[in-house]
Write an enzyme that holds these catalytic residues in place. Structure first.
Site, mmCIF file in Angstrom:
data_model
loop_
_atom_site.group_PDB
_atom_site.id
_atom_site.type_symbol
_atom_site.label_atom_id
_atom_site.label_comp_id
_atom_site.label_asym_id
_atom_site.label_seq_id
_atom_site.Cartn_x
_atom_site.Cartn_y
_atom_site.Cartn_z
ATOM 1 N N PHE A 103 121.740 7.658 28.438
ATOM 2 C CA PHE A 103 121.205 8.441 27.315
ATOM 3 C C PHE A 103 121.336 9.943 27.511
ATOM 4 O O PHE A 103 121.265 10.707 26.557
ATOM 5 C CB PHE A 103 119.737 8.059 27.037
ATOM 6 C CG PHE A 103 118.726 8.786 27.882
ATOM 7 C CD1 PHE A 103 118.334 8.308 29.106
ATOM 8 C CD2 PHE A 103 118.157 9.971 27.424
ATOM 9 C CE1 PHE A 103 117.400 8.979 29.882
ATOM 10 C CE2 PHE A 103 117.217 10.653 28.187
ATOM 11 C CZ PHE A 103 116.835 10.152 29.419
ATOM 12 N N LYS A 104 121.522 10.372 28.753
ATOM 13 C CA LYS A 104 121.625 11.809 29.020
ATOM 14 C C LYS A 104 122.752 12.456 28.215
ATOM 15 O O LYS A 104 122.704 13.640 27.911
ATOM 16 C CB LYS A 104 121.865 12.062 30.514
ATOM 17 C CG LYS A 104 120.841 11.449 31.461
ATOM 18 C CD LYS A 104 119.475 12.079 31.336
ATOM 19 C CE LYS A 104 118.582 11.878 32.557
ATOM 20 N NZ LYS A 104 118.228 10.501 32.906
#
Ligand SMILES: *Cc1c(COP(=O)(O)O)cnc(C)c1O
Length: 465
Positions: free
Chosen positions: A111-112
């Site tokens: 998700f970064k």
């Protein structure tokens, strides 16, 4: 919208200045001077927006008019054009009361990428506009490093140095960071754990002379822009689930948590008016935050290595932002408590504040076996392979959601990044081609011991080369 520090000694500054400052110069964290509240009518209009349009709508409330519309739109298009799914962050129905929010369709499968693809574009934009050098410095428990490097590798005017703890990231995470061959990238593999890396970064940013002489810029979630970019998918997923169910009711979000950045983004979304029920904070055995929610005491314990290395964090840097809000934006009190924390290694919040915490959050610390059992169980029952971080979130969701409540669990990484845990479940997975090729590439990294002076020496050499 302008920005101030949780410790009250910075502000008000603009959006671009806040982005470039990273950690506030008074040692606190930057927050918006007020969080905008979006009316229900506007939220309902936002339901029909694409992901990219929604990013634009939300950012427009925060950019202080400093970025021309066309430039902001171009940055957003470039950031999310790298994703493999047209919806960027699609939701997936698992049961009537449980949806997964898939946040791993970006270039590094975690998700970064959602915030860091944008921040890479934004740093590039500022470098072009100002002609200034930008030297990004960050610490990673594995995923931030890969994403941040991916976001800025080869970009003009930008150098990036990432500290990761030697041997405490997964093999794929290590390869994603260290197989990049661009000369504007330095990987420091540091003897120690993530908390050691993060502490050194914070010390370097707090040394204002060093920070300005070396043009330091932050990509960790101490940077508010990262939080802001992550609020978007709370809105987006709520809208998708609401459309699927035909209901407009509070929804719980279950969030695998390490540095408290992602779940804090959910808290901001709630304060902006999104109908969020409980924020379910999932940890692994590094469960300082679970204890905080249950007891109102914030006290790091011994560092543990787990199956979910990106959450192997004891000192959550974003915690201070939440503390600021839970203490009714009393910066003097935040400063007093953070100083106390520095000296005594422990703080407690007043009873009234703790009641507020308990009204907003539920928490569950997931043990190692429970994590693996959840992976096996969901594979068997739902034919869906969870990564170990997502499994913590799903397990906490099952534990903390009540009958009749809808929960969206954040799927923060693709299982291929954490095959070490998946194999322990006796599951053989197929790796995406992008990950398979990493095993063939040569690695570049510099090993350093855990001393700040050695890290500083490498940094200065790299920045001045
Ligand atoms: C970074 C990370 C987390 C924790 O997010 P925080 O913002 O640090 O709380 C959870 N899961 C994965 C896969 C991550 O990379």
């Amino acid at each position: 919208m302008e920005y101030i520090s949780t410790r009250g000694k910075i502000g008000k500054i603009g959006f671009i200045e806040a982005f470039m400052m990273g950690l506030a110069d008074d040692g606190g964290l930057l927050v918006p001077s007020e969080i905008p509240v979006i009316s229900e009518a506007t939220l309902k209009e936002w339901q029909s927006l694409s992901y990219q349009e929604l990013v634009f709508a939300i950012f427009s409330h925060y950019t202080n008019g400093e970025i021309p519309e066309a430039d902001l739109k171009a940055m957003i298009a470039a950031s999310y054009g790298t994703f493999r799914h047209p919806e960027v962050t699609p939701v997936r129905r698992i049961r009537d009361d449980l949806y997964l929010l898939e946040l791993f369709h970006g270039p590094t499968f975690a998700f970064k990428d959602i915030a860091l693809q944008f921040m890479g574009q934004f740093y590039s934009y500022v470098a072009n506009q100002t002609g200034k050098k930008i030297h990004i410095l960050g610490a990673t428990s594995g995923d931030t490093g890969a994403s941040a490097i991916e976001g800025v590798k080869g970009k003009e005017g930008i150098k990036i140095c990432i500290l990761h703890p030697t041997g405490k990231v997964s093999k794929v995470q290590e390869l994603q960071m260290t197989t990049v061959q661009d000369d504007n990238v330095l990987n420091l593999s540091v003897e120690g754990n993530f908390d050691d890396c993060q502490r050194m970064i914070k010390e370097l940013f707090a040394d204002l002379d060093f920070k300005s002489a070396n043009h330091l810029a932050a990509i960790n979630s101490i940077n508010f822009v990262r939080i802001l970019a992550q609020t978007v998918y709370y809105f987006y997923s709520y809208f998708q689930v609401s459309k699927a169910t035909g209901k407009w009711e509070p929804v719980n979000f279950s969030v695998p948590t390490g540095n408290f950045g992602d779940i804090f983004a959910g808290y901001v979304a709630k304060r902006m008016g999104l109908p969020v029920g409980k924020l379910i904070l999932a940890t692994n055995e590094n469960n300082i935050l679970e204890r905080f929610i249950h007891e109102g005491v914030y006290m790091p314990g011994d560092f543990r290595m787990t199956y979910s290395p990106s959450m192997d964090i004891q000192v959550a840097s974003n915690f201070e932002r939440y503390l600021y809000y839970v203490l009714d934006e009393n910066a003097a009190e935040v400063e007093r408590l953070m100083n106390q924390f520095k000296i005594e290694g422990e703080i407690s919040i007043p009873e009234g504040a703790h009641l507020k915490v308990q009204a907003e959050f539920a928490a569950h610390g997931v043990g190692g076996q429970e994590c693996l059992d959840t992976i096996s169980d969901y594979q068997a029952k739902h034919d869906y392979l969870l990564d170990p971080h997502t499994a913590c979130g799903v397990s906490a969701a099952d534990r903390c959601s009540e009958e009749g409540e809808m929960t969206i669990a954040l799927a923060t990484a693709h299982p291929a990044k954490f095959d070490e845990a998946i194999r322990l479940c006796g599951i053989e997975q197929k790796f995406p081609a992008e990950i398979r090729v990493l095993f063939e590439k040569p690695q570049r990294q510099t090993f350093v011991d855990g001393k700040l002076e050695d890290v500083t020496k490498e940094l200065v050499q790299f920045y001045n080369a």
